[in-house]
Design a protein around this motif. Sequence first.
Motif, short mmCIF file in Angstrom:
data_model
loop_
_atom_site.label_atom_id
_atom_site.label_comp_id
_atom_site.label_asym_id
_atom_site.label_seq_id
_atom_site.Cartn_x
_atom_site.Cartn_y
_atom_site.Cartn_z
N VAL A 154 -4.97 -4.41 6.40
CA VAL A 154 -4.24 -5.39 5.61
C VAL A 154 -3.93 -4.80 4.22
CG1 VAL A 154 -4.29 -7.67 4.55
CG2 VAL A 154 -5.27 -7.31 6.82
N ILE A 155 -2.65 -4.84 3.84
CA ILE A 155 -2.20 -4.37 2.53
C ILE A 155 -1.68 -5.56 1.74
CG2 ILE A 155 -0.58 -2.89 1.30
CD1 ILE A 155 -2.67 -1.33 2.81
N VAL A 156 -2.17 -5.70 0.50
CA VAL A 156 -1.72 -6.78 -0.39
C VAL A 156 -0.89 -6.16 -1.51
CG1 VAL A 156 -2.43 -8.60 -1.98
CG2 VAL A 156 -3.71 -8.22 0.13
N ARG A 157 0.33 -6.65 -1.66
CA ARG A 157 1.21 -6.17 -2.72
C ARG A 157 1.07 -7.08 -3.93
NH1 ARG A 157 7.77 -5.45 -2.83
NH2 ARG A 157 7.84 -3.53 -4.01
N ASP A 158 0.78 -6.50 -5.09
CA ASP A 158 0.52 -7.25 -6.32
C ASP A 158 1.60 -6.90 -7.33
OD1 ASP A 158 -0.52 -8.51 -8.54
OD2 ASP A 158 -2.57 -7.86 -8.17
N LYS A 159 2.36 -7.91 -7.80
CA LYS A 159 3.45 -7.66 -8.73
C LYS A 159 3.32 -8.58 -9.94
CE LYS A 159 8.40 -6.69 -8.77
NZ LYS A 159 9.64 -6.62 -7.95
N LEU A 160 3.63 -8.03 -11.11
CA LEU A 160 3.50 -8.78 -12.37
C LEU A 160 4.87 -9.25 -12.83
CD1 LEU A 160 1.55 -9.63 -14.68
CD2 LEU A 160 2.09 -7.46 -15.79
#
Length: 214
Positions: A154-160
């Motif tokens: 599982v890959i979680v993409r985190d964007k600000l």
Amino acid sequence: MEIVVTGRNTDVSDRFREHVEGKLSKVEQFAPRAQRVEVEITKENNPSQADTAKTVEITVHDRGPVIRGEASSTDQYSALDLASSKLFERLRRARDRRKDHRRGEKGEVSVEPLNLTPEDVNVKEEAAPIEEKTPHLPTHPGEAVENQIGDSPVIVRDKLYEAEPISVDEALYQMELVGHPFFLFIDAETKQPCAVYRRHGWTYGIIRLNAVTQ
């Protein structure tokens, strides 16, 4: 206007880049002040999902709210056609709204639901975390980082993102422009972190967080 094309799990040919630039040249007709258009092509490697093997996401960065169109299909050309059609419709809505404001129209703005199908607003649940690791966090607006959850795939993409306080009405409007089933924002009236979301029957809901300080 700069057009940036990137691929995830796939290579992007020069021929397709030229096709994208020609297809999106119409963006300036709807958003003449647009500064950057980001196009991301994602390949799905699961053979059982051949009908959605390629996903194209188009994001227009203008001086106003971010506007996005996304679609999946068997190949990147048809996915681009579907995504650009959604994008141009949302750009048209944003242009018409700006015209209405310049004419001095007052009162509440009604949010007209887009022509979406239930599949457009499905939210897939992520697998439960197996092991906690210290994630790498984005440090400036627009930056996105990816973190793997434990030893799972599982890959979680985190964007600000930047977050200026806005009204609930504006949050619903911006949610429609990006085509998402939810939208996070800071309520200009209460200063609370909030989320508007789509409910069954094409109605909307709001979740508010009451931040507690120790």
